[in-house]
Design an enzyme around this catalytic site. Structure first.
Site, PDB file in Angstrom:
ATOM      1  N   ASP A 250       0.966  -1.090  -0.189  1.00  0.00           N
ATOM      2  CA  ASP A 250      -0.084  -0.098   0.037  1.00  0.00           C
ATOM      3  C   ASP A 250       0.875   1.133   0.024  1.00  0.00           C
ATOM      4  O   ASP A 250       2.064   1.256  -0.437  1.00  0.00           O
ATOM      5  CB  ASP A 250      -0.977  -0.057   1.256  1.00  0.00           C
ATOM      6  N   ASP A 251       0.303   2.333   0.375  1.00  0.00           N
ATOM      7  CA  ASP A 251       1.194   3.612   0.410  1.00  0.00           C
ATOM      8  C   ASP A 251       2.449   3.575   1.292  1.00  0.00           C
ATOM      9  O   ASP A 251       2.274   2.994   2.372  1.00  0.00           O
ATOM     10  CB  ASP A 251       0.378   4.723   1.091  1.00  0.00           C
TER      11      ASP A 251
END
Length: 478
Positions: A250-251
């Site tokens: 993810d980020d």
């Protein structure tokens, strides 16, 4: 997979006996030296800890922190996690306290749900992020603390998240997964010189904090596991992220400040965030994401010296109807990117709400967004910028950016003795709607929504106070 591994290689350049201890004499009692640390020092083994990777050390960690906290106001307290594998469930920290993880030490997170107490959702969220109601406590926690340091000689915290990932994918969890480190309502927090791996969900989540320093961190998670964000400063003031490397599903950095009407009501923004010398690999997400939970507001973010490899996007803004809040005064420069789907990505239609109580009239303000001095190659789309109809994203400035599009394969077939070529998946390098601003020296040329004008996008010349704070380094010889 072979290419991704190449990118990764490139990026990586009981207890009761303790009650009567005389902590002031620990330095003389134990065979190690500590430099620039705390006055009162102890080993985890002084509290019954066993580093065999099998025995639970939850009680030992809790006892160590409880006892050291009694003397921490007198010159501070240091808990050393020595070489070994130290299995534990959730435990808390204390003020004027350092948790030091030796280079050859690994804190192993328990895989038992019962080792993570259920706690209330954050007031600025109103719900667990992945499920309604309560959420699992994080592995290492702290609330209302001051002067807290988590560091080491590049020691490791291993979340052992695989069992959590499988349950999440199978929809067998009733509550939001635990994070590795979550510190709330605290000031003067420093986390440095560590490797964090395989968190059940987010890795580092400082929330409602001020004066936060996160430096020299390596964070590693499988790239196919969702919500394994690297560093998520949430409603924090004066935060610094430096010299770190993240591989994530993810980020790599997700900047947040509360969710919908809960975040609007709580009204605690993230502001004065400084990021430098940061490298990210995230094939399914962003180098830096602003949002999607940004309802308390995000402002004065300064980032430079960035590198993204094999990632979905470079800089992303995520918001939507019902979020309210703002993302403004964002300054990002000096970025290199290689093998990206997007360089710049803005979403005004990012969904997900904590409950039906959100206000559809609460529209976000996205303005004064500045990107400059960037080079990217092997890019599919340079900019996909989508605001909200009737609530355009304004004052966007992009200057001195060069992006080389990926080499398109051509499908060739023979018809009547001639070869015909057709580009597969042809897409425009820019796609902009409901946005406005300017561009200068951008290749490929930006869309007409970003009017071409000779300009250098802004980047502040002053120095944030958090950039002047000295990192509290501690050296322990075991």
């Amino acid at each position: 997979m072979e290419k991704l591994l190449t990118f990764i290689l490139l990026g990586l350049v009981f207890v009761s006996r303790a009650e009567s201890r005389d902590y002031k004499s620990f330095k003389e009692q134990i065979p190690y030296s500590a430099i620039n640390c705390r006055k009162h020092i102890a080993y985890l083994t002084d509290f019954g800890g066993k580093g065999d990777g099998v025995a639970s050390n939850t009680a030992a960690f809790k006892a160590a922190v409880a006892n050291l906290s009694k003397v921490a106001s007198d010159g501070g307290a240091l808990l050393v996690v020595p070489p070994g594998k130290w299995l534990t469930g959730s435990f808390g920290l204390a003020s004027h306290f350092t948790l030091y993880i030796h280079q050859k030490a690994v804190i192993l997170a328990s895989q038992e749900e019962s080792d993570y107490p259920l706690i209330d959702p954050l007031p600025s969220y109103g719900s667990g992020r992945e499920a309604p109601g309560k959420r699992f406590s994080s592995l290492i926690v702290g609330t209302n603390l001051t002067d807290v340091v988590v560091t080491g000689g590049n020691g490791t915290i291993d979340g052992q998240g695989e069992i959590w990932w499988k349950k999440f994918k199978a929809k067998k969890l009733k509550h939001t997964r635990p994070y590795l480190i979550e510190i709330l309502h605290s000031t003067n927090l420093q986390i440095s010189d560590l490797t964090l791996t395989n968190s059940p969900s987010w890795h580092i989540h400082p929330t409602y904090c001020s004066n936060v320093i996160l430096e020299r961190l390596t964070i590693l998670a499988p790239v196919d596991v969702p919500n394994t964000d690297g560093i998520n400063p949430d409603s924090c003031t004066d935060t610094r992220i430096r010299d770190s490397y993240v591989v994530s599903g993810d980020d790599c950095i997700a900047v947040k400040s509360g969710w919908d009407h809960y975040g609007i009501s709580y009204a605690k923004p993230t502001q004065r965030l400084s990021i430098r010398a940061f490298t990210c690999i995230s094939p399914k997400s962003a180098l830096i994401a602003l949002g999607s939970e940004m309802s308390g507001g995000i402002s004065d973010v300064r980032a430079e010296g960035l590198r993204a490899l094999n990632s979905e996007s470079g800089i992303r803004i995520k918001t939507g109807v019902g979020r309210g809040g703002y993302v403004k005064d964002i300054y990002i420069r000096d970025a290199e990117m290689d093998t990206m789907k997007y360089v710049f990505w803005m979403n005004g239609d990012y969904g997900g709400h904590p409950d039906p109580g959100f206000d559809p009239k609460a529209l976000p303000e996205i303005t004064n967004i500045n990107y400059r001095d960037m080079v990217a190659k092997n890019v599919k789309i340079v900019g996909a910028l989508s605001g909200i109809k009737g609530d355009a994203f304004t004052n966007i400035c992009i200057s001195n950016v060069t992006a080389a599009l990926e080499n398109k394969e051509k499908k060739k077939e023979k018809k009547g003795g001639f070869l015909f070529g057709e580009e597969k998946g042809k897409k425009l390098p820019w796609n902009c709607t409901d946005v406005g601003g300017v561009s200068s020296k951008v290749t490929p040329k930006a869309g007409p929504e970003l009017v071409e004008k000779e300009v250098d996008c802004a980047f502040p010349t002053d120095t944030l106070a958090i950039d002047k704070v000295k990192l509290n380094q501690c050296f322990v010889n075991v």
